[in-house]
Design an enzyme around this catalytic site. Structure first.
Site, PDB file in Angstrom:
ATOM      1  N   ASP A  86       0.875  -1.177   0.000  1.00  0.00           N
ATOM      2  CA  ASP A  86       0.000   0.000   0.000  1.00  0.00           C
ATOM      3  C   ASP A  86       0.912   1.227   0.000  1.00  0.00           C
ATOM      4  O   ASP A  86       1.545   1.542   1.017  1.00  0.00           O
ATOM      5  CB  ASP A  86      -0.901  -0.030   1.248  1.00  0.00           C
ATOM      6  CG  ASP A  86      -1.898   1.118   1.256  1.00  0.00           C
ATOM      7  OD1 ASP A  86      -1.822   1.995   0.382  1.00  0.00           O
ATOM      8  OD2 ASP A  86      -2.764   1.132   2.153  1.00  0.00           O
ATOM      9  N   ALA A 115       0.760   4.846  -0.322  1.00  0.00           N
ATOM     10  CA  ALA A 115      -0.164   5.981  -0.341  1.00  0.00           C
ATOM     11  C   ALA A 115       0.498   7.311   0.026  1.00  0.00           C
ATOM     12  O   ALA A 115      -0.133   8.359  -0.106  1.00  0.00           O
ATOM     13  CB  ALA A 115      -1.326   5.714   0.614  1.00  0.00           C
TER      14      ALA A 115
END
Ligand code: LMR
Length: 392
Positions: A206, A208
């Protein structure tokens, strides 16, 4: 009719907190809740580079006709080259933000092996587990924190993965861990990558917050290490924070596979999953990112703006850390963290008091978004911390 068995659900706690903050009429309230960057004036400005790219699009865009299930391949290629280094981009597709990428990845993992397991260290972003559950993955949680200090234990993931089986997926925060702000160092990532390769595990990264920790290149290092060492890796990238495009829902899912044929096959399944969910991603944010990344001057401007944001977050973090121990809350520990988030050792009652008495909004987990602080809020924030702990 036919919905009698559905009872109303409570709203997502973080989004509900955002709503409560908006309706609080106090002047000096502080929003340290949702992970959104704010400048010294408390604004989340549109990047100048984004405004200029939008200006160009206004004059040059000739059609809004459909692009396709994969979104804009040129956007995916440019973002991939920026993350994985020019010429070494990975196949992938444009997604509805980073969350959309995570959901597609989870659907792919579940579709290819019903009952697939995914390991996730807790605490983590509160939406990870619901996304994986909705996709039908079996979750195996492990504790990242040392219960005494509430600080991440460096070997926690390696230890937990001793119980893993080939084909298990593992959630990895690419950088700027949400919520602790503490990332494994390069040596630890090397060990994690080696273990994953040896055991046939699949990292789901992930990514981000690239650009908000140590800088764009450094923040992508762990992801690149995993891609270099582990045969199959899925990378969910978001442009929400690092291009300030939050509501435009701009992201991509990249696939690294041992063979080109397998990567193509996986991408065809991802496209089919997207088609039955939202059909095609929205274009505007991706068109803006593409316009920036294909133009040297706009890329320079964007990069300088991102650096300025990173600098501000770093200064706020250092200013908080300089307070050291505040009635049992170790603000000094924030110096070791990166990115927007840090966890404070506060009880739910103290967090409620911060909100009710001081207008300070933060997640119930004790996570604060450092980027939500204005410089001249810091003293007041620290005083409020002392007050809810009954000190000084
Ligand atoms: C956060 O963790 O605050 C952000 O990722 C925003 C969100 O969607 O929860």
């Amino acid at each position: 009719m036919g919905f009698e068995n559905l009872r109303p659900l409570a709203p997502d706690p973080l989004l509900a907190l955002m709503g409560r903050f908006r309706t609080d009429s106090r002047d000096r309230k502080m929003d340290l809740g949702v992970g959104v960057y704010r400048d010294a004036a408390g604004e989340t400005p549109v990047f100048q580079a984004v405004k200029r790219a939008e200006g160009r699009l206004l004059h040059t865009q000739r059609t809004k006709a459909y692009l396709g299930v994969e979104g804009d391949p040129a956007f995916v290629a440019l973002l991939g080259a920026a993350i994985f280094e020019a010429g070494r981009g990975l196949p992938g597709l444009q997604t509805v933000g980073g969350t959309g990428a995570l959901r597609l990845a989870a659907d792919l993992l579940a579709r290819s092996r019903p009952g697939r397991r995914i390991w996730l260290g807790t605490p983590t972003w509160p939406n990870h587990a619901p996304i994986f559950a909705a996709a039908g993955l079996q979750m195996l949680g492990f504790d990242l924190l040392n219960p005494a200090s509430m600080r991440p234990r460096p070997g926690a993931m390696l230890e937990a993965l001793q119980g893993s089986a080939p084909g298990d997926a593992v959630l990895i925060h690419g950088c700027c861990h949400n919520p602790t702000g503490i990332d494994p160092d390069t040596a630890a990532i090397e060990e994690i990558a080696a273990l994953m390769a040896a055991r046939g595990l699949i990292p789901l990264v992930d990514l981000a917050y690239q650009g908000l920790g140590s800088g764009w290149q450094q923040d992508g290092e762990a992801t690149r290490q995993l891609v270099a060492r582990v045969p199959t890796v899925l990378v969910a990238a978001s442009c929400d924070k690092n291009f300030g495009l939050y509501r435009e829902r701009t992201g991509a899912l990249f696939v690294s596979s041992p063979t080109r044929a397998e990567a193509q096959s996986l991408c065809s399944h991802l496209a089919a999953l997207a088609r039955t969910s939202y059909s095609m991603p929205p274009d505007h944010g991706a068109a803006v990112v593409k316009t920036i990344l294909e133009d040297g001057d706009l890329t320079k401007l964007w990069s300088a703006e991102l650096e300025a944001m990173r600098g501000r977050i770093g200064r706020l973090r250092a200013a908080l850390a300089a307070y050291g121990d505040v009635g049992g809350v170790d603000l000094g520990a924030l110096a070791a963290g990166l990115g927007m988030f840090a966890m404070l050792q506060l009880t739910p009652q103290q967090i409620d008091r911060l909100q009710a008495e001081f207008g300070i909004y933060m997640a119930q987990s004790g996570r604060i978004n450092i980027a939500g602080l204005a410089e001249d809020d810091i003293d007041r924030f620290v005083d409020a911390l002392r007050a809810v702990q009954g000190v000084g």
